[in-house]
Design a protein around this motif. Structure first.
Motif, PDB file in Angstrom:
ATOM      1  N   ALA A   1       0.830  -1.207   0.000  1.00  0.00           N
ATOM      2  CA  ALA A   1       0.000   0.000   0.000  1.00  0.00           C
ATOM      3  C   ALA A   1       0.863   1.256   0.000  1.00  0.00           C
ATOM      4  N   VAL A   2       1.926   1.264   0.805  1.00  0.00           N
ATOM      5  CA  VAL A   2       2.821   2.428   0.835  1.00  0.00           C
ATOM      6  C   VAL A   2       3.433   2.639  -0.550  1.00  0.00           C
ATOM      7  N   GLU A   3       3.878   1.562  -1.172  1.00  0.00           N
ATOM      8  CA  GLU A   3       4.492   1.685  -2.492  1.00  0.00           C
ATOM      9  C   GLU A   3       3.482   2.150  -3.530  1.00  0.00           C
TER      10      GLU A   3
ATOM     11  N   GLU B   1      -4.316   6.606   5.650  1.00  0.00           N
ATOM     12  CA  GLU B   1      -4.472   6.332   4.217  1.00  0.00           C
ATOM     13  C   GLU B   1      -4.001   4.924   3.882  1.00  0.00           C
ATOM     14  N   VAL B   2      -2.921   4.488   4.526  1.00  0.00           N
ATOM     15  CA  VAL B   2      -2.437   3.120   4.336  1.00  0.00           C
ATOM     16  C   VAL B   2      -3.494   2.137   4.837  1.00  0.00           C
ATOM     17  N   LEU B   3      -4.052   2.411   6.000  1.00  0.00           N
ATOM     18  CA  LEU B   3      -5.084   1.547   6.566  1.00  0.00           C
ATOM     19  C   LEU B   3      -6.270   1.425   5.618  1.00  0.00           C
ATOM     20  N   ALA B   4      -6.726   2.537   5.069  1.00  0.00           N
ATOM     21  CA  ALA B   4      -7.871   2.503   4.147  1.00  0.00           C
ATOM     22  C   ALA B   4      -7.554   1.652   2.925  1.00  0.00           C
ATOM     23  N   ALA B   5      -6.347   1.789   2.384  1.00  0.00           N
ATOM     24  CA  ALA B   5      -5.961   1.007   1.208  1.00  0.00           C
ATOM     25  C   ALA B   5      -5.870  -0.480   1.538  1.00  0.00           C
ATOM     26  N   VAL B   6      -5.307  -0.800   2.697  1.00  0.00           N
ATOM     27  CA  VAL B   6      -5.155  -2.204   3.103  1.00  0.00           C
ATOM     28  C   VAL B   6      -6.517  -2.833   3.361  1.00  0.00           C
ATOM     29  N   ARG B   7      -7.422  -2.070   3.958  1.00  0.00           N
ATOM     30  CA  ARG B   7      -8.753  -2.609   4.270  1.00  0.00           C
ATOM     31  C   ARG B   7      -9.562  -2.947   3.018  1.00  0.00           C
TER      32      ARG B   7
ATOM     33  N   GLN C   1      -8.466  -4.781   0.807  1.00  0.00           N
ATOM     34  CA  GLN C   1      -8.103  -6.174   0.554  1.00  0.00           C
ATOM     35  C   GLN C   1      -8.245  -7.065   1.777  1.00  0.00           C
ATOM     36  N   ALA C   2      -8.131  -6.481   2.973  1.00  0.00           N
ATOM     37  CA  ALA C   2      -8.193  -7.264   4.207  1.00  0.00           C
ATOM     38  C   ALA C   2      -8.879  -6.418   5.280  1.00  0.00           C
ATOM     39  N   SER C   3     -10.163  -6.559   5.393  1.00  0.00           N
ATOM     40  CA  SER C   3     -10.950  -5.696   6.276  1.00  0.00           C
ATOM     41  C   SER C   3     -10.634  -5.883   7.758  1.00  0.00           C
ATOM     42  N   ALA C   4      -9.995  -6.975   8.126  1.00  0.00           N
ATOM     43  CA  ALA C   4      -9.714  -7.234   9.543  1.00  0.00           C
ATOM     44  C   ALA C   4      -8.473  -6.512  10.065  1.00  0.00           C
ATOM     45  N   VAL C   5      -7.683  -5.910   9.198  1.00  0.00           N
ATOM     46  CA  VAL C   5      -6.473  -5.204   9.642  1.00  0.00           C
ATOM     47  C   VAL C   5      -6.892  -3.951  10.412  1.00  0.00           C
ATOM     48  N   ASN C   6      -6.268  -3.733  11.574  1.00  0.00           N
ATOM     49  CA  ASN C   6      -6.631  -2.567  12.374  1.00  0.00           C
ATOM     50  C   ASN C   6      -5.515  -1.522  12.372  1.00  0.00           C
ATOM     51  N   ALA C   7      -5.834  -0.353  12.918  1.00  0.00           N
ATOM     52  CA  ALA C   7      -4.898   0.774  12.903  1.00  0.00           C
ATOM     53  C   ALA C   7      -3.612   0.458  13.658  1.00  0.00           C
ATOM     54  N   SER C   8      -3.700  -0.234  14.786  1.00  0.00           N
ATOM     55  CA  SER C   8      -2.480  -0.514  15.552  1.00  0.00           C
ATOM     56  C   SER C   8      -1.542  -1.422  14.763  1.00  0.00           C
ATOM     57  N   THR C   9      -2.088  -2.352  13.987  1.00  0.00           N
ATOM     58  CA  THR C   9      -1.249  -3.204  13.137  1.00  0.00           C
ATOM     59  C   THR C   9      -0.515  -2.360  12.102  1.00  0.00           C
ATOM     60  N   VAL C  10      -1.207  -1.392  11.509  1.00  0.00           N
ATOM     61  CA  VAL C  10      -0.584  -0.525  10.507  1.00  0.00           C
ATOM     62  C   VAL C  10       0.531   0.293  11.151  1.00  0.00           C
ATOM     63  N   TYR C  11       0.269   0.914  12.291  1.00  0.00           N
ATOM     64  CA  TYR C  11       1.292   1.724  12.947  1.00  0.00           C
ATOM     65  C   TYR C  11       2.514   0.897  13.339  1.00  0.00           C
TER      66      TYR C  11
ATOM     67  N   THR D   1       3.917  11.160   7.114  1.00  0.00           N
ATOM     68  CA  THR D   1       3.616  10.598   5.799  1.00  0.00           C
ATOM     69  C   THR D   1       4.742   9.644   5.442  1.00  0.00           C
ATOM     70  N   TYR D   2       4.381   8.438   5.032  1.00  0.00           N
ATOM     71  CA  TYR D   2       5.355   7.397   4.715  1.00  0.00           C
ATOM     72  C   TYR D   2       5.513   7.246   3.215  1.00  0.00           C
TER      73      TYR D   2
END
Length: 143
Positions: free
Chosen positions: A26-28, A37-43, A45-55, A78-79
């Motif tokens: 997602a970052v790439e 924004e990364v979380l929204a993009a990842v979700r 494809q995988a709705s179970a991913v949460n914000a703490s996992t992204v951070y 911003t990454y």
């Protein structure tokens, strides 16, 4: 990408998980993105991913040198991926546009800082704020 990521993770005692792979992807794909924004993009494809996992994953990926962050606003960092060429950022305070700039543009400044101040600039974190010349000046500004 997956092999390089897996090797770096294993070399630092981490495992390659689908979440880590999705977050780096997602970052790439996004270029410059906040954790939200990364979380929204990842979700997508995988709705179970949460914000703490992204951070946490962004911290691990930065520790491994696969992503970097810069402060391009007064909000979250911003990454961006380190796979692309090194660059610094120009941020318009009027329209919020972010431009990636080749380090050669600032070579005279970088050399002066090195020579006169014995200072090496970390370009990936550098953001220069201003205004696009195409943007209208803020109200009350005649320049």
């Amino acid at each position: 990408m997956a092999d390089d990521l897996a090797d770096r993770l294993r070399g630092s005692g981490y495992r390659l998980t689908p979440q880590r792979q999705l977050i780096l992807g997602a970052v790439e794909q996004l270029g410059h993105a906040t954790p939200d924004e990364v979380l929204a993009a990842v979700r997508e494809q995988a709705s179970a991913v949460n914000a703490s996992t992204v951070y946490r994953t962004l911290e691990v990926l930065e520790e491994l040198g696969l992503v970097r962050h810069a402060h391009l606003s007064d909000r979250a960092p911003t990454y961006h991926s380190t796979r692309g060429p090194e660059h610094f950022h120009l941020v318009c305070r009027n329209c919020d546009r972010v431009q990636s700039v080749d380090p050669d543009v600032a070579s005279a400044l970088l050399e002066a800082l090195r020579r006169e101040h014995q200072f090496e600039v970390d370009l990936g974190h550098l953001a220069i704020f201003g205004r696009c010349t195409d943007c209208p000046p803020p109200s009350g500004d005649t320049a």
